[in-house]
Scaffold this active site. Structure first.
Site, PDB file in Angstrom:
ATOM      1  N   LYS A   1      -1.764   1.329   6.031  1.00 30.76           N
ATOM      2  CA  LYS A   1      -0.624   1.403   7.057  1.00 30.76           C
ATOM      3  C   LYS A   1      -1.144   2.202   8.099  1.00 30.76           C
ATOM      4  CE  LYS A   1       3.395   1.516   3.143  1.00 30.76           C
ATOM      5  NZ  LYS A   1       4.310   3.144   3.134  1.00 30.76           N
TER       6      LYS A   1
ATOM      7  N   GLN B   1       5.170   8.949   2.767  1.00 29.13           N
ATOM      8  CA  GLN B   1       4.750   8.164   1.466  1.00 29.13           C
ATOM      9  C   GLN B   1       5.889   8.564  -0.283  1.00 29.13           C
ATOM     10  OE1 GLN B   1       3.149   5.412   2.423  1.00 29.13           O
ATOM     11  NE2 GLN B   1       3.073   4.191  -0.073  1.00 29.13           N
TER      12      GLN B   1
ATOM     13  N   ASP C   1      11.512   3.086   7.629  1.00 24.06           N
ATOM     14  CA  ASP C   1      11.299   2.358   5.908  1.00 24.06           C
ATOM     15  C   ASP C   1      12.696   2.066   5.263  1.00 24.06           C
ATOM     16  OD1 ASP C   1       9.116   2.645   4.817  1.00 24.06           O
ATOM     17  OD2 ASP C   1       9.472   4.816   4.145  1.00 24.06           O
TER      18      ASP C   1
HETATM   19  N1  GUN Z   1       6.347   4.424  -1.937  1.00 25.08           N
HETATM   20  C1  GUN Z   1       6.186   2.624  -2.470  1.00 25.08           C
HETATM   21  N2  GUN Z   1       7.017   1.388  -1.630  1.00 25.08           N
HETATM   22  C2  GUN Z   1       6.994   2.619  -0.506  1.00 25.08           C
HETATM   23  C3  GUN Z   1       7.675   2.034   0.710  1.00 25.08           C
HETATM   24  O1  GUN Z   1       8.068   1.288   0.927  1.00 25.08           O
HETATM   25  N3  GUN Z   1       8.237   3.442   2.232  1.00 25.08           N
HETATM   26  C4  GUN Z   1       7.791   4.524   1.210  1.00 25.08           C
HETATM   27  N4  GUN Z   1       7.596   5.899   2.737  1.00 25.08           N
HETATM   28  N5  GUN Z   1       6.357   4.869   0.004  1.00 25.08           N
HETATM   29  C5  GUN Z   1       6.446   4.013  -0.455  1.00 25.08           C
END
Ligand code: GUN
Length: 291
Positions: free
Chosen positions: A54, A98, A121
């Site tokens: 990311k 995350q 998110d």
């Molecule tokens: N863990 C798995 N998918 C995601 C996501 O799209 N965002 C976040 N913050 N954690 C995740």
């Protein structure tokens, strides 16, 4: 015959390039880059990889990226204090923690701590409510990416029967809202659904988001259906989806591979949400190409 294979890698690159153009226009107008903060707690190897990807993608799109790794054992109070500092930092447009997070941290506490304007998110109560209401707001990244793939592949959504297998907050629930908004007749199935194979066979659009390797078999699929596989399962045979690809590809009309299908879309839409948040926060009008 075989299904048309949907190339998520190419689609993700296209979205990232569009965001990159808009990020450059934003930086020019605002005198600073759009800023994204990724917070990780503990050292889960998958989270480590996602967070690094990311951050690299944000920088490649001309954004300022900050990666924060907090030790496992960080208290909710300590995490909330970090989040509050980023909420107050004007150079930060988007922030994410995350998931999953180690105990005693909880996802709802986190979703409630992040400023909804910076919630890239889209998991906060306010933003999920706005999604349900049809008001503009950050939309969860993976379901946004799925809609983009369906639309770009020419799959007819309006009036189609879409079956979403999985009811998670991250994918299943917001996915159902987006499909409904696009006028699909939408069914959400889950682990207690009776005769799941029969239900799946009724789907014109089948979204698999359960996290169980190759659970959905070829004979669960309606001939010609669009099959979108959100699963990323690490097995002894490598990375596999929730769909038995080799069987499904013979029956479906469209199908996403794993890897290279939905995966690249999640990061692409995280960047799109960050750019949107930057534009919204500053009030600068940076049009999307073609607007
Ligand atoms: N863990 C798995 N998918 C995601 C996501 O799209 N965002 C976040 N913050 N954690 C995740």
């Amino acid at each position: 015959m075989g299904a048309q294979i949907i190339d998520g890698k190419a689609a993700g690159a296209e979205v990232r390039a569009l965001v990159g153009e808009r990020a450059a226009a934003f930086s020019e107008a605002a005198g600073r880059k759009p800023g994204l903060v990724g917070i990780q707690v503990g050292e889960d190897p998958a989270s480590e990889i996602y967070q690094r990807m990311k951050a690299e993608a944000a920088e490649a799109a001309g954004m300022r990226s900050e990666r924060v790794v907090l030790p496992a054992g960080t208290s909710q109070q300590e995490l909330n204090a970090r989040i509050a500092a980023y909420n107050a930092d004007d150079a930060v447009d988007g922030m994410l923690v995350q998931l999953p997070v180690p105990a005693p941290l909880t996802e709802p506490e986190i979703a409630n701590a992040i400023d909804p304007v910076k919630d890239v998110d889209g998991f906060s109560p306010g933003n999920l409510g706005r999604l349900m209401r049809g008001e503009p707001a950050p939309v969860p990244c993976t379901p946004s990416g799925v809609m983009w793939l369906l639309e770009k592949s020419g799959v007819e959504i309006e009036g189609a029967h879409a079956v979403v297998v999985g009811r998670s907050l991250i994918v299943g629930k917001p996915q159902a809202m987006l499909l409904l908004a696009a006028n699909a007749t939408t069914t959400v199935a889950h682990s207690r659904t009776k005769d799941l194979p029969a239900l799946c066979r009724e789907a014109d659009i089948l979204i698999a988001a359960v996290g169980r390797p190759e659970m959905i078999r070829g004979d669960w699929i309606k001939p010609g259906a669009a099959v979108i596989d959100v699963g990323i399962n690490r097995t002894d045979d490598g990375l596999v989806g929730d769909v038995a690809f080799e069987e499904a590809v013979e029956v479906a009309g469209h199908i996403t591979p794993v890897p290279g299908g939905v995966g690249p879309m999640t990061i692409a839409f995280l960047l799109a949400n960050t750019l949107d948040a930057a534009v919204r926060r500053t009030g600068l009008g940076i049009p999307m190409k073609g607007d």
